[in-house]
Structure formats: C-alpha cells, structure tokens
Motif scaffolding. Structure first.
Motif, mmCIF file in Angstrom:
data_model
loop_
_atom_site.group_PDB
_atom_site.id
_atom_site.type_symbol
_atom_site.label_atom_id
_atom_site.label_comp_id
_atom_site.label_asym_id
_atom_site.label_seq_id
_atom_site.Cartn_x
_atom_site.Cartn_y
_atom_site.Cartn_z
ATOM 1 N N ARG A 16 5.047 2.969 5.565
ATOM 2 C CA ARG A 16 5.127 2.411 4.215
ATOM 3 C C ARG A 16 3.990 3.035 3.417
ATOM 4 N N GLY A 45 3.477 2.365 -3.553
ATOM 5 C CA GLY A 45 4.233 2.958 -4.644
ATOM 6 C C GLY A 45 5.661 3.295 -4.275
ATOM 7 N N PHE A 46 6.025 3.259 -2.979
ATOM 8 C CA PHE A 46 7.387 3.525 -2.536
ATOM 9 C C PHE A 46 7.999 2.209 -2.067
ATOM 10 N N SER A 47 9.228 1.944 -2.478
ATOM 11 C CA SER A 47 9.865 0.683 -2.116
ATOM 12 C C SER A 47 10.412 0.719 -0.694
ATOM 13 N N LYS A 48 10.760 1.896 -0.189
ATOM 14 C CA LYS A 48 11.324 2.023 1.153
ATOM 15 C C LYS A 48 10.389 2.833 2.031
ATOM 16 N N VAL A 60 9.103 5.791 4.405
ATOM 17 C CA VAL A 60 9.309 7.239 4.376
ATOM 18 C C VAL A 60 8.912 7.807 5.728
ATOM 19 N N ALA A 113 10.455 11.826 1.736
ATOM 20 C CA ALA A 113 11.204 10.726 1.142
ATOM 21 C C ALA A 113 12.535 11.286 0.689
#
Length: 175
Positions: free
Chosen positions: A98, A101-104, A106, A120
């Motif tokens: 995780r 700033g990224f929702s999913k 990577v 990503a």
C-alpha cells in the motif's frame, strides 16, 4: 619673468583645482558603485528571505490542511490508516504494498536505497520508501511465460553453397 611666474602660479592653481575635482568625481563614482553593490546585496538577501518565508508559509499551510482533513475525517467517523513505517527487510520484489496516495495496492518491483520502484497497472514509477504504508501479501510477480509445445514443427539446417553472410534481413517482416 614676473609674468611667467604669474602664469606658472595660475597654471599650478588650475591644476590643483582640476585634480581636486577629479578626486571628488572619483570618490563620487566609487560611492555610487558601493551603493549599487550594497543595494544589489540587500535585494538578494531580501529575495532569499522572501523565499524562506514563502516556503515556511507553504509548509504551515500544508500542515494546517492535513490537520483539518484529519479532524474532519475523525468527526465523520472515518478511520485513518495507520502510517507506520514499513521495514525495508519486509519489502521484497513482487509483493503487493500500500502506498500513500493510491487507493489500491500496487506491486513492488525493487528497492534502491530510499526509493522503491512500483507498478500500478501499466505504469511504473519510483516513490520514496517512507510513502509505503503497508505490505499486503505474498509475492505476486509475473510468472514466466511457458512456451507452448507444438509437436508438428520441425527445424532443419543445411549448409548453403554460397557461404554464410552472418546477416539476417528483417525489413518488412513482423515478429
């Protein structure tokens, strides 16, 4: 003779006067140059201080915005993720991580010092290791592609009469 002495005395006075004016002019020019240098130095210092103040104000603004968002999320009952630092030893290539700033999650490709290369979707980018907030699971690296087995293909080679040129012409061909 007296007339020549008078003329020499007048010329000496004129010379002293001209020398005095020249020295005053030189002193004025030197003072003007010093003033310009001092003014330029003061302007440079003022620009630096202004940049420092702007930077500090921007940092304070960012901190205030982050604090406001945090408080508003708490007021709304939204649980914030813990942002504990992940140990570099737990970061193995291929694991899902995780990133702030990224929702999913990577995929982590590699870690180089304080930077990590992540994937990503079709994008690859570098982020600071401090931006990684958690490790999701086991390595998800892409499995090597196994060539399909085809039994009906045969390859044979024969020496050519003209000799080999060591060159392959692929112009107009596709892979």
């Amino acid at each position: 003779m007296a007339r020549q002495k008078q003329r020499i005395a007048d010329l000496e006075k004129l010379f002293v006067e001209m020398q005095k004016r020249f020295e005053e002019n030189v002193a004025g020019v030197v003072a003007a140059v010093r003033d310009r240098e001092l003014r330029a130095q003061m302007e440079k210092t003022a620009r630096r201080k202004l940049q420092d103040v702007r930077g500090e104000a921007k940092e304070e603004l960012n901190a205030a915005v982050a604090q406001t968002i945090s408080e508003s999320q708490q007021d709304l009952g939204i649980r914030l993720e813990t942002l504990d630092k992940v140990s570099v030893e737990s970061l193995q290539p291929g694991v899902k991580v995780r990133v702030r700033g990224f929702s999913k999650p990577v995929i982590l490709r590699r870690v180089e010092g304080s930077a990590a290369e992540i994937e990503a979707g079709p994008l690859r980018m570098k982020v600071a290791v401090e931006e990684i907030t958690g490790v999701e699971g086991e390595a998800q690296g892409k499995a090597p592609v196994q060539p399909s087995k085809r039994e009906n293909i045969t390859v044979s080679s024969q020496p050519s009469e003209g000799g080999a040129t060591g060159e392959i012409n692929v112009i107009g061909l596709t892979v």
